[in-house]
Scaffold this active site. Structure first.
Site, short mmCIF file in Angstrom:
data_model
loop_
_atom_site.label_atom_id
_atom_site.label_comp_id
_atom_site.label_asym_id
_atom_site.label_seq_id
_atom_site.Cartn_x
_atom_site.Cartn_y
_atom_site.Cartn_z
N ALA A 22 41.26 31.70 15.36
CA ALA A 22 40.10 31.90 14.46
C ALA A 22 40.57 32.70 13.24
O ALA A 22 39.99 33.72 12.87
CB ALA A 22 38.96 32.61 15.18
N HIS A 27 44.36 37.89 8.90
CA HIS A 27 45.56 37.38 9.59
C HIS A 27 46.57 36.84 8.57
O HIS A 27 47.77 37.03 8.70
CB HIS A 27 45.19 36.21 10.52
N GLU A 138 45.25 47.58 10.60
CA GLU A 138 44.68 48.91 10.88
C GLU A 138 43.21 48.84 11.26
O GLU A 138 42.64 49.83 11.69
CB GLU A 138 44.85 49.81 9.65
N VAL A 166 41.88 44.26 5.68
CA VAL A 166 41.46 43.37 4.58
C VAL A 166 39.93 43.26 4.67
O VAL A 166 39.37 43.09 5.76
CB VAL A 166 42.12 41.99 4.71
#
Ligand code: PAF
Length: 271
Positions: A22, A27, A138, A166
């Site tokens: 997903a 990522h 993080e 992000v």
């Protein structure tokens, strides 16, 4: 994984991004960082059943392998490891990790067994892929500390690289779970990071206890959000902070339920 073993033999440095699929921009950011600093990029896609403390959550976890593979192709990922359950768990797992305080608090307290499942699968993935460097976001701050502890405990020769969270344009941390939010929950979820920024502004002026109270009021003021916890902790050992003027990094970690969707985030309060 023969490909990885051969690559190592040929003295290529491997950067590894383990995922449960997903894939989102968070990522992709990890993968791009890994690609930039290593000769070869390997990603894994495996929805690890033993890290889900809630069977409903495992069932609803978004899966779209075709789309994930296409996304990885666009960034020139060199290899994708997509094992099935049999390959990772040929027999029942009995390992019980104990990372002391770090796996007992926050996520460890609310999601019993979760970190044991994460540590077991990451240990296996490291054994199979044998990366030089592994990249973790993080956003899952506590998971990051667990993985660092795992690497020490298991004496793995892999460098753990922590990468900044992000965010969407309104501040919401990217997560595969965001896709499960309805439009109103999605809009309100932006308050999580807004509140974390408010906590940061207050840090040093208000006591940790008063900031925790303020965060609770802010989050629960939204009809769509319910605070599960907000903890102010030492970033290294995750021990709760008592004083207002520490000389070490301090992080505020939050978990919020938006309907059935559980969201986590964090912020460094003094760096
Ligand atoms: O962060 C995740 O997606 C998972 O916990 C991980 C590290 C891939 C282990 O299953």
């Amino acid at each position: 994984m023969e490909w990885a073993a051969n690559a190592r033999k040929s003295h290529f440095e491997l950067g590894f991004v383990p995922t449960m699929g997903a894939l989102h921009q968070g990522h992709i950011d990890l993968a791009k960082r890994a690609k930039a600093k290593n000769d070869l990029l390997v990603c894994s896609i495996f929805v690890n059943p033993i890290q889900f403390n809630n069977p409903e959550d495992l069932k609803k976890y978004p899966r779209d392998l075709e789309r994930d593979l296409q996304r990885l192709q666009t960034i020139d990922c060199d290899a994708v490891f997509c094992p099935d359950e049999e390959e990772i768990y040929p027999e029942p797992v009995t390992t019980k990790y104990d990372f002391g305080h770090v796996d007992k608090v926050m996520e460890g307290k609310y999601r019993q067994g979760h970190f044991n499942g994460v540590a077991i699968v990451v240990n296996k993935l490291f054994d199979i892929v044998q990366p030089h460097r592994a990249y973790f976001g993080e956003k899952d701050f506590q998971q990051l500390q667990i993985i660092k502890a795992l690497v020490k405990k298991e004496k793995k020769e892999v460098e753990v690289i922590a990468c900044p969270t992000v965010r969407e344009s309104d501040g919401l941390a990217m997560s595969s779970r965001n896709a499960r939010l309805n439009p109103l929950q999605r809009k309100e979820a932006a308050k999580i990071f807004e509140t974390l920024e408010g906590a940061k502004k207050r840090f040093g002026f208000m006591s940790p206890r008063a900031i925790k109270k303020w965060v609770e009021q802010e989050i629960n003021a939204s009809s769509e959000l319910k605070l599960e916890y907000f903890e102010i902790v030492d970033a290294e050992n995750l021990l709760p902070l008592e004083k207002t003027d520490p000389d070490f990094p301090v992080v505020g970690c939050i978990a919020v339920n938006a309907g059935e969707v559980r969201l986590i985030d964090n912020i460094f309060l003094n760096v």
